[in-house]
Design a protein around this motif. Structure first.
Motif, mmCIF file in Angstrom:
data_model
loop_
_atom_site.group_PDB
_atom_site.id
_atom_site.type_symbol
_atom_site.label_atom_id
_atom_site.label_comp_id
_atom_site.label_asym_id
_atom_site.label_seq_id
_atom_site.Cartn_x
_atom_site.Cartn_y
_atom_site.Cartn_z
ATOM 1 N N SER A 179 0.819 -1.207 0.000
ATOM 2 C CA SER A 179 0.000 0.000 0.000
ATOM 3 C C SER A 179 0.853 1.258 0.000
ATOM 4 N N ALA A 180 1.801 1.356 0.949
ATOM 5 C CA ALA A 180 2.599 2.577 1.071
ATOM 6 C C ALA A 180 3.313 2.915 -0.234
ATOM 7 N N ALA A 208 -7.317 16.901 3.502
ATOM 8 C CA ALA A 208 -6.574 15.639 3.571
ATOM 9 C C ALA A 208 -6.688 15.100 4.990
ATOM 10 N N VAL A 209 -6.873 13.792 5.095
ATOM 11 C CA VAL A 209 -6.920 13.127 6.404
ATOM 12 C C VAL A 209 -5.958 11.951 6.354
ATOM 13 N N SER A 210 -5.211 11.769 7.456
ATOM 14 C CA SER A 210 -4.244 10.676 7.505
ATOM 15 C C SER A 210 -4.347 9.970 8.845
ATOM 16 N N VAL A 211 -3.340 9.153 9.166
ATOM 17 C CA VAL A 211 -3.292 8.505 10.467
ATOM 18 C C VAL A 211 -2.533 9.406 11.438
ATOM 19 N N GLY A 212 -2.645 9.109 12.720
ATOM 20 C CA GLY A 212 -1.886 9.834 13.727
ATOM 21 C C GLY A 212 -2.592 11.086 14.215
ATOM 22 N N ARG A 213 -1.877 11.820 15.029
ATOM 23 C CA ARG A 213 -2.445 13.044 15.596
ATOM 24 C C ARG A 213 -2.402 14.172 14.588
ATOM 25 N N GLU A 214 -3.436 14.992 14.632
ATOM 26 C CA GLU A 214 -3.535 16.154 13.752
ATOM 27 C C GLU A 214 -2.712 17.265 14.392
ATOM 28 N N THR A 240 -2.014 5.979 5.588
ATOM 29 C CA THR A 240 -2.895 6.329 4.477
ATOM 30 C C THR A 240 -2.979 7.842 4.330
ATOM 31 N N VAL A 241 -3.507 8.264 3.197
ATOM 32 C CA VAL A 241 -3.980 9.639 3.054
ATOM 33 C C VAL A 241 -5.275 9.575 2.244
ATOM 34 N N ALA A 242 -6.234 10.366 2.641
ATOM 35 C CA ALA A 242 -7.500 10.448 1.905
ATOM 36 C C ALA A 242 -7.796 11.922 1.682
ATOM 37 N N LEU A 309 -10.176 -1.231 5.871
ATOM 38 C CA LEU A 309 -8.792 -1.506 6.286
ATOM 39 C C LEU A 309 -8.492 -0.804 7.608
ATOM 40 N N GLU A 310 -7.732 -1.518 8.461
ATOM 41 C CA GLU A 310 -7.482 -1.074 9.839
ATOM 42 C C GLU A 310 -6.364 -0.040 9.953
ATOM 43 N N THR A 311 -6.306 0.938 9.043
ATOM 44 C CA THR A 311 -5.249 1.949 9.096
ATOM 45 C C THR A 311 -5.107 2.464 10.537
#
Ligand SMILES: [Zn+2]
Length: 481
Positions: A179-180, A208-214, A240-242, A309-311
Protein backbone atom coordinates in the motif's frame (compact mmCIF):
# COMPACT_ATOMS: atom_id res chain seq x y z
CA UNK A 1 -8.94 -5.77 6.64
CA UNK A 2 -12.47 -6.99 6.22
CA UNK A 3 -13.88 -7.88 2.85
CA UNK A 4 -17.52 -7.22 2.30
CA UNK A 5 -18.50 -10.82 2.01
CA UNK A 6 -21.05 -12.49 4.22
CA UNK A 7 -18.75 -14.06 6.79
CA UNK A 8 -19.93 -15.92 9.86
CA UNK A 9 -19.51 -12.68 11.77
CA UNK A 10 -20.67 -10.06 9.35
CA UNK A 11 -23.90 -11.35 7.89
CA UNK A 12 -25.73 -8.28 9.11
CA UNK A 13 -26.80 -5.87 6.33
CA UNK A 14 -24.85 -4.86 5.39
CA UNK A 15 4.58 19.45 0.28
CA UNK A 16 6.89 20.32 -1.25
CA UNK A 17 8.52 22.59 1.27
CA UNK A 18 12.20 21.65 1.29
CA UNK A 19 13.33 19.66 4.29
CA UNK A 20 16.72 20.34 5.73
CA UNK A 21 19.26 17.65 5.04
CA UNK A 22 21.20 18.56 8.13
CA UNK A 23 23.04 15.35 8.95
CA UNK A 24 26.38 14.79 7.33
CA UNK A 25 27.67 11.57 5.91
CA UNK A 26 30.38 10.11 8.15
CA UNK A 27 33.79 10.22 6.52
CA UNK A 28 34.55 6.60 7.39
CA UNK A 29 33.51 4.42 4.53
CA UNK A 30 33.35 0.72 5.02
CA UNK A 31 36.22 -0.46 7.16
CA UNK A 32 37.02 0.03 10.82
CA UNK A 33 38.78 3.36 10.76
CA UNK A 34 37.41 4.45 14.09
CA UNK A 35 39.39 3.38 17.15
CA UNK A 36 37.73 0.38 18.74
CA UNK A 37 35.23 0.05 15.92
CA UNK A 38 34.27 -3.45 14.93
CA UNK A 39 35.91 -4.55 11.69
CA UNK A 40 33.26 -4.17 9.02
CA UNK A 41 32.59 -6.45 6.12
CA UNK A 42 32.96 -4.94 2.65
CA UNK A 43 29.91 -2.96 1.65
CA UNK A 44 27.47 -4.84 -0.57
CA UNK A 45 24.05 -4.12 -2.11
CA UNK A 46 21.15 -4.56 0.30
CA UNK A 47 18.71 -7.34 -0.56
CA UNK A 48 15.79 -6.35 -2.82
CA UNK A 49 13.38 -8.18 -0.46
CA UNK A 50 13.01 -8.33 3.31
CA UNK A 51 12.82 -12.12 3.34
CA UNK A 52 9.12 -12.96 3.18
CA UNK A 53 8.92 -16.23 1.21
CA UNK A 54 5.45 -15.36 -0.17
CA UNK A 55 6.62 -12.05 -1.66
CA UNK A 56 10.38 -12.27 -2.20
CA UNK A 57 10.60 -8.70 -3.54
CA UNK A 58 8.44 -7.09 -0.83
CA UNK A 59 10.31 -4.78 1.49
CA UNK A 60 14.08 -4.60 1.38
CA UNK A 61 17.06 -5.83 3.34
CA UNK A 62 20.14 -4.14 4.79
CA UNK A 63 18.50 -1.43 6.85
CA UNK A 64 15.88 -0.77 9.48
CA UNK A 65 13.61 2.19 8.73
CA UNK A 66 13.11 4.34 11.83
CA UNK A 67 10.84 7.06 10.54
CA UNK A 68 9.25 8.60 7.44
CA UNK A 69 8.68 12.30 6.95
CA UNK A 70 6.46 12.53 3.88
CA UNK A 71 5.23 15.70 2.17
CA UNK A 72 2.71 15.43 -0.62
CA UNK A 73 0.88 17.95 -2.72
CA UNK A 74 -2.17 16.54 -4.47
CA UNK A 75 -4.49 18.23 -6.91
CA UNK A 76 -7.76 16.29 -7.40
CA UNK A 77 -8.27 18.22 -10.65
CA UNK A 78 -5.20 16.83 -12.39
CA UNK A 79 -4.84 13.67 -10.30
CA UNK A 80 -1.10 14.36 -10.02
CA UNK A 81 0.74 13.88 -6.73
CA UNK A 82 4.03 15.64 -5.99
CA UNK A 83 6.00 14.01 -3.20
CA UNK A 84 9.06 14.84 -1.13
CA UNK A 85 9.80 12.05 1.31
CA UNK A 86 12.63 11.48 3.77
CA UNK A 87 13.25 8.11 5.37
CA UNK A 88 15.59 7.90 8.35
CA UNK A 89 17.06 4.42 8.70
CA UNK A 90 19.83 2.48 10.38
CA UNK A 91 22.03 0.26 8.23
CA UNK A 92 22.10 -3.32 9.51
CA UNK A 93 25.05 -4.20 7.29
CA UNK A 94 27.60 -2.21 5.26
CA UNK A 95 25.69 -1.05 2.19
CA UNK A 96 27.06 -0.10 -1.21
CA UNK A 97 23.46 0.37 -2.39
CA UNK A 98 19.98 -0.31 -1.05
CA UNK A 99 16.40 -0.35 -2.27
CA UNK A 100 13.16 1.37 -1.47
CA UNK A 101 9.79 0.25 -2.82
CA UNK A 102 7.96 2.71 -5.07
CA UNK A 103 5.31 1.82 -7.64
CA UNK A 104 5.05 4.01 -10.70
CA UNK A 105 5.79 7.72 -10.23
CA UNK A 106 8.66 9.67 -11.77
CA UNK A 107 11.64 10.08 -9.47
CA UNK A 108 13.19 13.54 -9.80
CA UNK A 109 16.09 13.27 -7.37
CA UNK A 110 17.54 11.22 -4.53
CA UNK A 111 19.81 12.51 -1.78
CA UNK A 112 21.47 10.45 0.93
CA UNK A 113 22.52 12.54 3.93
CA UNK A 114 22.32 15.63 1.77
CA UNK A 115 24.52 14.37 -1.07
CA UNK A 116 23.06 13.51 -4.49
CA UNK A 117 22.80 9.76 -4.99
CA UNK A 118 22.46 7.67 -8.14
CA UNK A 119 19.22 5.77 -8.57
CA UNK A 120 17.62 3.25 -10.93
CA UNK A 121 14.21 1.63 -11.24
CA UNK A 122 13.99 -2.16 -11.43
CA UNK A 123 11.07 -4.54 -11.73
CA UNK A 124 7.62 -3.57 -10.53
CA UNK A 125 8.64 -1.48 -7.53
CA UNK A 126 12.36 -1.42 -6.77
CA UNK A 127 14.04 1.96 -6.45
CA UNK A 128 17.76 1.13 -6.25
CA UNK A 129 19.80 3.86 -4.58
CA UNK A 130 23.58 4.08 -4.70
CA UNK A 131 24.94 6.69 -2.31
CA UNK A 132 28.11 8.59 -3.14
CA UNK A 133 29.83 6.65 -0.37
CA UNK A 134 28.95 3.28 1.16
CA UNK A 135 26.89 3.30 4.34
CA UNK A 136 28.63 1.58 7.27
CA UNK A 137 26.73 -0.91 9.42
CA UNK A 138 24.87 0.56 12.39
CA UNK A 139 25.05 4.09 10.96
CA UNK A 140 21.89 6.12 10.69
CA UNK A 141 21.25 7.68 7.32
CA UNK A 142 18.60 9.82 5.67
CA UNK A 143 17.24 9.28 2.19
CA UNK A 144 15.30 12.06 0.55
CA UNK A 145 13.34 11.28 -2.61
CA UNK A 146 11.52 13.87 -4.70
CA UNK A 147 8.98 12.45 -7.15
CA UNK A 148 5.71 13.07 -8.91
CA UNK A 149 3.10 11.27 -10.96
CA UNK A 150 -0.37 9.79 -11.00
CA UNK A 151 -0.41 7.04 -8.36
CA UNK A 152 -1.70 3.68 -9.53
CA UNK A 153 -3.10 0.48 -8.14
CA UNK A 154 -3.05 -3.27 -8.63
CA UNK A 155 -5.53 -6.07 -8.15
CA UNK A 156 -5.07 -8.68 -5.42
CA UNK A 157 -7.12 -11.55 -4.03
CA UNK A 158 -9.27 -9.17 -2.01
CA UNK A 159 -9.72 -6.35 -4.44
CA UNK A 160 -7.97 -3.25 -5.59
CA UNK A 161 -4.81 -2.14 -3.75
CA UNK A 162 -3.41 1.34 -4.09
CA UNK A 163 -4.69 4.73 -5.16
CA UNK A 164 -8.43 5.14 -5.71
CA UNK A 165 -10.60 8.04 -6.82
CA UNK A 166 -13.91 8.73 -5.10
CA UNK A 167 -17.27 9.57 -6.70
CA UNK A 168 -16.94 13.11 -5.33
CA UNK A 169 -13.64 13.62 -7.14
CA UNK A 170 -11.35 12.97 -4.18
CA UNK A 171 -8.81 10.21 -3.72
CA UNK A 172 -7.50 7.80 -1.12
CA UNK A 173 -4.95 5.04 -0.79
CA UNK A 174 -5.77 1.66 0.65
CA UNK A 175 -4.41 -1.84 0.20
CA UNK A 176 -2.92 -5.00 1.61
CA UNK A 177 -0.38 -6.53 1.32
CA UNK A 178 1.24 -3.54 -0.45
CA UNK A 179 0.00 0.00 0.00
CA UNK A 180 2.60 2.58 1.07
CA UNK A 181 4.72 2.12 -2.06
CA UNK A 182 1.87 3.42 -4.24
CA UNK A 183 2.33 6.91 -2.87
CA UNK A 184 5.69 7.23 -1.09
CA UNK A 185 9.01 5.34 -1.24
CA UNK A 186 9.14 2.89 1.67
CA UNK A 187 10.33 -0.40 3.00
CA UNK A 188 6.86 -1.70 2.22
CA UNK A 189 6.57 -4.75 4.46
CA UNK A 190 5.04 -4.92 7.95
CA UNK A 191 8.25 -6.42 9.35
CA UNK A 192 9.88 -2.96 9.17
CA UNK A 193 7.63 -0.63 11.13
CA UNK A 194 8.60 3.01 11.57
CA UNK A 195 7.15 6.28 12.82
CA UNK A 196 5.26 8.34 10.26
CA UNK A 197 4.79 12.04 9.69
CA UNK A 198 2.78 13.53 6.83
CA UNK A 199 2.43 17.05 5.53
CA UNK A 200 -0.34 17.13 2.94
CA UNK A 201 -1.26 20.08 0.69
CA UNK A 202 -4.54 20.11 -1.20
CA UNK A 203 -6.43 22.90 -2.97
CA UNK A 204 -8.54 25.05 -0.68
CA UNK A 205 -11.97 23.48 -0.22
CA UNK A 206 -10.52 19.97 -0.08
CA UNK A 207 -9.25 18.26 3.05
CA UNK A 208 -6.57 15.64 3.57
CA UNK A 209 -6.92 13.13 6.40
CA UNK A 210 -4.24 10.68 7.51
CA UNK A 211 -3.29 8.51 10.47
CA UNK A 212 -1.89 9.83 13.73
CA UNK A 213 -2.45 13.04 15.60
CA UNK A 214 -3.54 16.15 13.75
CA UNK A 215 -0.83 18.77 14.26
CA UNK A 216 -2.28 21.81 12.59
CA UNK A 217 -3.96 23.04 9.47
CA UNK A 218 -3.48 26.29 7.56
CA UNK A 219 -4.57 27.79 4.24
CA UNK A 220 -2.41 30.08 2.11
CA UNK A 221 -2.43 31.04 -1.56
CA UNK A 222 -5.32 28.68 -2.31
CA UNK A 223 -3.73 25.59 -0.73
CA UNK A 224 -4.61 23.99 2.60
CA UNK A 225 -1.77 22.29 4.45
CA UNK A 226 -2.39 19.73 7.21
CA UNK A 227 0.15 17.90 9.35
CA UNK A 228 -0.21 14.42 10.85
CA UNK A 229 2.11 12.63 13.26
CA UNK A 230 2.05 8.94 14.20
CA UNK A 231 4.71 8.64 16.93
CA UNK A 232 4.38 4.87 17.28
CA UNK A 233 5.85 2.45 14.77
CA UNK A 234 3.39 1.70 11.98
CA UNK A 235 3.52 -0.78 9.10
CA UNK A 236 3.46 0.86 5.68
CA UNK A 237 0.09 -0.62 4.68
CA UNK A 238 -1.42 0.89 7.84
CA UNK A 239 -0.58 4.46 6.79
CA UNK A 240 -2.90 6.33 4.48
CA UNK A 241 -3.98 9.64 3.05
CA UNK A 242 -7.50 10.45 1.90
CA UNK A 243 -8.50 13.64 0.11
CA UNK A 244 -12.13 14.62 -0.06
CA UNK A 245 -14.65 17.24 1.00
CA UNK A 246 -14.77 15.71 4.45
CA UNK A 247 -16.97 16.69 7.33
CA UNK A 248 -14.58 16.19 10.25
CA UNK A 249 -15.98 15.47 13.73
CA UNK A 250 -13.56 15.58 16.66
CA UNK A 251 -14.14 14.02 20.05
CA UNK A 252 -12.12 12.35 22.81
CA UNK A 253 -12.17 8.98 24.52
CA UNK A 254 -12.59 9.00 28.31
CA UNK A 255 -8.80 8.95 28.75
CA UNK A 256 -8.26 11.92 26.43
CA UNK A 257 -7.28 9.94 23.34
CA UNK A 258 -8.33 12.10 20.37
CA UNK A 259 -11.11 10.71 18.18
CA UNK A 260 -11.38 12.04 14.64
CA UNK A 261 -14.12 10.82 12.35
CA UNK A 262 -13.97 12.13 8.78
CA UNK A 263 -17.07 11.68 6.62
CA UNK A 264 -16.82 11.96 2.87
CA UNK A 265 -19.93 12.79 0.83
CA UNK A 266 -21.92 9.57 0.50
CA UNK A 267 -20.92 8.14 3.88
CA UNK A 268 -23.82 9.67 5.83
CA UNK A 269 -25.35 6.27 6.58
CA UNK A 270 -22.43 5.38 8.85
CA UNK A 271 -22.59 8.41 11.15
CA UNK A 272 -24.71 6.66 13.77
CA UNK A 273 -22.31 3.72 13.89
CA UNK A 274 -19.27 6.03 14.02
CA UNK A 275 -20.74 7.75 17.07
CA UNK A 276 -20.36 4.42 18.88
CA UNK A 277 -16.54 4.43 18.45
CA UNK A 278 -15.93 5.14 22.16
CA UNK A 279 -18.36 2.43 23.21
CA UNK A 280 -16.69 -0.10 20.89
CA UNK A 281 -13.20 0.81 22.14
CA UNK A 282 -14.38 0.44 25.76
CA UNK A 283 -15.91 -2.96 24.99
CA UNK A 284 -12.75 -4.20 23.27
CA UNK A 285 -10.63 -2.88 26.15
CA UNK A 286 -12.74 -4.94 28.53
CA UNK A 287 -11.65 -8.03 26.58
CA UNK A 288 -8.18 -7.24 25.23
CA UNK A 289 -6.67 -4.69 27.64
CA UNK A 290 -5.86 -0.98 27.21
CA UNK A 291 -6.43 0.49 23.75
CA UNK A 292 -2.97 0.52 22.16
CA UNK A 293 -3.28 3.26 19.52
CA UNK A 294 -2.62 6.98 20.02
CA UNK A 295 -5.80 8.01 18.20
CA UNK A 296 -9.25 6.62 17.43
CA UNK A 297 -11.92 7.33 14.87
CA UNK A 298 -12.29 6.52 11.22
CA UNK A 299 -12.10 7.69 7.63
CA UNK A 300 -15.53 7.11 6.11
CA UNK A 301 -15.30 7.05 2.32
CA UNK A 302 -18.20 7.56 0.02
CA UNK A 303 -16.60 5.00 -2.29
CA UNK A 304 -17.19 1.28 -2.57
CA UNK A 305 -13.91 -0.63 -2.60
CA UNK A 306 -15.23 -3.95 -1.38
CA UNK A 307 -13.31 -3.89 1.89
CA UNK A 308 -12.33 -1.83 4.91
CA UNK A 309 -8.79 -1.51 6.29
CA UNK A 310 -7.48 -1.07 9.84
CA UNK A 311 -5.25 1.95 9.10
CA UNK A 312 -3.54 2.73 12.39
CA UNK A 313 -5.71 4.46 14.97
CA UNK A 314 -8.10 5.56 12.23
CA UNK A 315 -9.45 2.73 10.07
CA UNK A 316 -10.69 3.39 6.55
CA UNK A 317 -14.25 2.30 5.78
CA UNK A 318 -15.86 2.01 2.41
CA UNK A 319 -19.53 2.78 1.83
CA UNK A 320 -20.87 -0.67 2.67
CA UNK A 321 -19.23 -1.06 6.09
CA UNK A 322 -21.46 -1.63 9.11
CA UNK A 323 -21.17 -1.70 12.90
CA UNK A 324 -19.60 -5.15 12.85
CA UNK A 325 -16.95 -3.87 10.41
CA UNK A 326 -16.03 -1.10 12.86
CA UNK A 327 -15.66 -3.66 15.67
CA UNK A 328 -13.42 -5.73 13.40
CA UNK A 329 -11.15 -2.87 12.31
CA UNK A 330 -10.81 -1.48 15.84
CA UNK A 331 -9.91 -4.97 17.15
CA UNK A 332 -7.03 -4.90 14.66
CA UNK A 333 -5.49 -2.07 16.67
CA UNK A 334 -4.46 -4.80 19.15
CA UNK A 335 -4.06 -7.66 16.67
CA UNK A 336 -2.30 -6.58 13.49
CA UNK A 337 -1.26 -3.05 14.37
CA UNK A 338 0.24 -3.17 17.89
CA UNK A 339 1.64 -6.60 17.11
CA UNK A 340 2.10 -7.06 13.38
CA UNK A 341 2.81 -10.10 11.28
CA UNK A 342 6.39 -11.15 10.61
CA UNK A 343 5.40 -12.59 7.24
CA UNK A 344 2.14 -12.69 5.32
CA UNK A 345 1.83 -16.42 6.17
CA UNK A 346 0.98 -15.22 9.72
CA UNK A 347 -2.13 -13.26 8.66
CA UNK A 348 -4.43 -15.30 10.94
CA UNK A 349 -2.84 -13.37 13.84
CA UNK A 350 -4.65 -10.35 12.40
CA UNK A 351 -7.78 -11.65 10.74
CA UNK A 352 -8.79 -14.66 12.86
CA UNK A 353 -8.53 -12.46 15.96
CA UNK A 354 -10.32 -9.39 14.55
CA UNK A 355 -13.07 -11.58 13.07
CA UNK A 356 -13.58 -13.32 16.41
CA UNK A 357 -13.97 -9.87 18.01
CA UNK A 358 -17.19 -9.58 15.96
CA UNK A 359 -18.49 -12.69 17.70
CA UNK A 360 -17.38 -11.30 21.06
CA UNK A 361 -19.39 -8.16 20.37
CA UNK A 362 -22.46 -10.26 19.49
CA UNK A 363 -21.98 -12.21 22.71
CA UNK A 364 -21.31 -9.21 24.95
CA UNK A 365 -23.71 -6.68 23.46
CA UNK A 366 -26.43 -8.75 21.87
CA UNK A 367 -26.50 -11.75 24.19
CA UNK A 368 -25.65 -14.31 21.53
CA UNK A 369 -24.86 -17.85 22.70
CA UNK A 370 -21.57 -18.47 20.91
CA UNK A 371 -21.54 -22.20 21.56
CA UNK A 372 -24.93 -22.43 19.82
CA UNK A 373 -23.67 -20.26 16.98
CA UNK A 374 -20.62 -22.48 16.67
CA UNK A 375 -22.66 -25.68 16.54
CA UNK A 376 -25.00 -24.17 13.96
CA UNK A 377 -22.04 -23.21 11.80
CA UNK A 378 -20.25 -26.54 12.10
CA UNK A 379 -23.47 -28.36 11.21
CA UNK A 380 -24.30 -26.22 8.21
CA UNK A 381 -21.12 -25.17 6.43
CA UNK A 382 -20.30 -26.85 3.12
CA UNK A 383 -17.42 -29.27 2.86
CA UNK A 384 -15.10 -26.77 1.14
CA UNK A 385 -15.46 -24.40 4.10
CA UNK A 386 -12.81 -26.49 5.86
CA UNK A 387 -10.30 -26.49 3.02
CA UNK A 388 -8.25 -23.33 3.68
CA UNK A 389 -5.25 -23.59 5.95
CA UNK A 390 -5.19 -20.77 8.48
CA UNK A 391 -1.41 -20.72 8.79
CA UNK A 392 0.98 -20.89 5.84
CA UNK A 393 -1.85 -20.95 3.33
CA UNK A 394 0.32 -19.97 0.36
CA UNK A 395 0.85 -16.64 -1.37
CA UNK A 396 -2.39 -15.21 -2.71
CA UNK A 397 -4.54 -17.37 -0.37
CA UNK A 398 -4.04 -15.24 2.74
CA UNK A 399 -7.62 -14.09 2.97
CA UNK A 400 -9.51 -17.24 2.05
CA UNK A 401 -10.28 -18.91 5.41
CA UNK A 402 -9.31 -16.41 8.09
CA UNK A 403 -12.66 -14.55 8.23
CA UNK A 404 -14.91 -17.56 8.77
CA UNK A 405 -13.04 -20.76 9.57
CA UNK A 406 -10.77 -18.47 11.61
CA UNK A 407 -13.68 -17.48 13.86
CA UNK A 408 -14.55 -21.10 14.61
CA UNK A 409 -10.88 -21.85 15.25
CA UNK A 410 -10.66 -19.01 17.78
CA UNK A 411 -13.83 -20.13 19.54
CA UNK A 412 -12.55 -23.71 19.68
CA UNK A 413 -9.26 -22.39 21.08
CA UNK A 414 -11.18 -20.53 23.77
CA UNK A 415 -13.03 -23.69 24.78
CA UNK A 416 -9.83 -25.73 24.56
CA UNK A 417 -7.99 -23.37 26.94
CA UNK A 418 -10.86 -22.44 29.24
CA UNK A 419 -11.92 -18.87 30.00
CA UNK A 420 -9.16 -17.88 32.39
CA UNK A 421 -6.28 -19.03 30.21
CA UNK A 422 -7.82 -17.86 26.93
CA UNK A 423 -8.25 -14.30 28.21
CA UNK A 424 -4.77 -14.32 29.70
CA UNK A 425 -3.45 -15.22 26.25
CA UNK A 426 -5.56 -12.61 24.46
CA UNK A 427 -4.60 -9.80 26.84
CA UNK A 428 -0.92 -10.58 27.17
CA UNK A 429 -0.15 -11.30 23.49
CA UNK A 430 -0.26 -7.65 22.31
CA UNK A 431 1.75 -6.57 25.36
CA UNK A 432 4.32 -9.31 24.77
CA UNK A 433 5.05 -7.89 21.31
CA UNK A 434 4.08 -4.23 21.83
CA UNK A 435 4.93 -2.09 18.79
CA UNK A 436 6.63 -5.12 17.25
CA UNK A 437 6.11 -8.19 15.12
CA UNK A 438 5.43 -11.85 15.69
CA UNK A 439 4.80 -15.04 13.75
CA UNK A 440 2.08 -17.67 14.06
CA UNK A 441 4.52 -20.32 15.39
CA UNK A 442 5.48 -17.81 18.11
CA UNK A 443 1.80 -17.52 19.06
CA UNK A 444 1.52 -21.30 19.34
CA UNK A 445 4.57 -21.45 21.62
CA UNK A 446 3.31 -18.49 23.65
CA UNK A 447 -0.09 -20.15 24.17
CA UNK A 448 1.52 -23.41 25.23
CA UNK A 449 3.71 -21.53 27.69
CA UNK A 450 0.81 -19.58 29.21
CA UNK A 451 -1.43 -22.66 29.42
CA UNK A 452 1.33 -25.09 30.42
CA UNK A 453 -0.11 -27.55 27.90
CA UNK A 454 1.05 -29.25 24.73
CA UNK A 455 -1.36 -28.06 22.04
CA UNK A 456 0.37 -29.54 18.99
CA UNK A 457 -2.63 -31.66 18.01
CA UNK A 458 -5.07 -28.77 18.37
CA UNK A 459 -2.99 -26.27 16.41
CA UNK A 460 -2.24 -28.82 13.70
CA UNK A 461 -5.91 -29.73 13.21
CA UNK A 462 -7.21 -26.17 13.18
CA UNK A 463 -4.45 -23.99 11.81
CA UNK A 464 -1.82 -26.01 10.00
CA UNK A 465 -3.95 -28.53 8.14
CA UNK A 466 -6.63 -28.37 5.51
CA UNK A 467 -9.91 -30.14 6.22
CA UNK A 468 -12.38 -30.50 9.07
CA UNK A 469 -10.70 -31.07 12.45
CA UNK A 470 -11.38 -34.42 14.15
CA UNK A 471 -14.13 -34.66 16.77
CA UNK A 472 -11.74 -34.18 19.68
CA UNK A 473 -10.42 -30.87 18.30
CA UNK A 474 -13.82 -29.79 17.00
CA UNK A 475 -15.67 -30.11 20.32
CA UNK A 476 -13.32 -29.25 23.19
CA UNK A 477 -14.57 -28.15 26.62
CA UNK A 478 -18.17 -26.97 26.78
CA UNK A 479 -18.55 -27.60 23.04
CA UNK A 480 -18.70 -31.33 23.80
CA UNK A 481 -21.98 -30.92 25.71
ZN1 LIG B 1 -9.35 -7.56 9.08
Amino acid sequence: MLALVCTLAACTPGGDEPQADSSQRPSTASTGERPGAVQQRPAEPGAPGIGDPYYPDAGNGGYDAQGYDVSVRYDPGSGVLHGDSTMTARATEPLSSFNLDLRGMTVESVHVDGAPARFARRGAHELVITPAQPTPADERFRVRVRYHGTPGRTESGLGSNGWHRTPSGGAFVMGEPPSASFWYPANDHPRDKATFRLTARVPEGWQAVSVGREEGRSTRDGWTTSRWVEPEPVAGYLTTVAVDRFDVVRRELDDGTPVLNAFAPGSEDLRAEARRTGEIVRFLESRFGPYPATTAGGIYLGADTGYALETQGRPTYDATANLSTIVHELAHQWYGNEVSVSSWADICLNECFASYAQWLWAEGKEGDDLDARYHDAVDSVPRDFWEPQLYDMGAGNEFSGVYDKGILAMHALRRQLGEKTFWRVMRSWPREHAEGNASWPEFERFTERVSGRNLDGFFAAWFRQSGRPGEQQLYPGTLSN
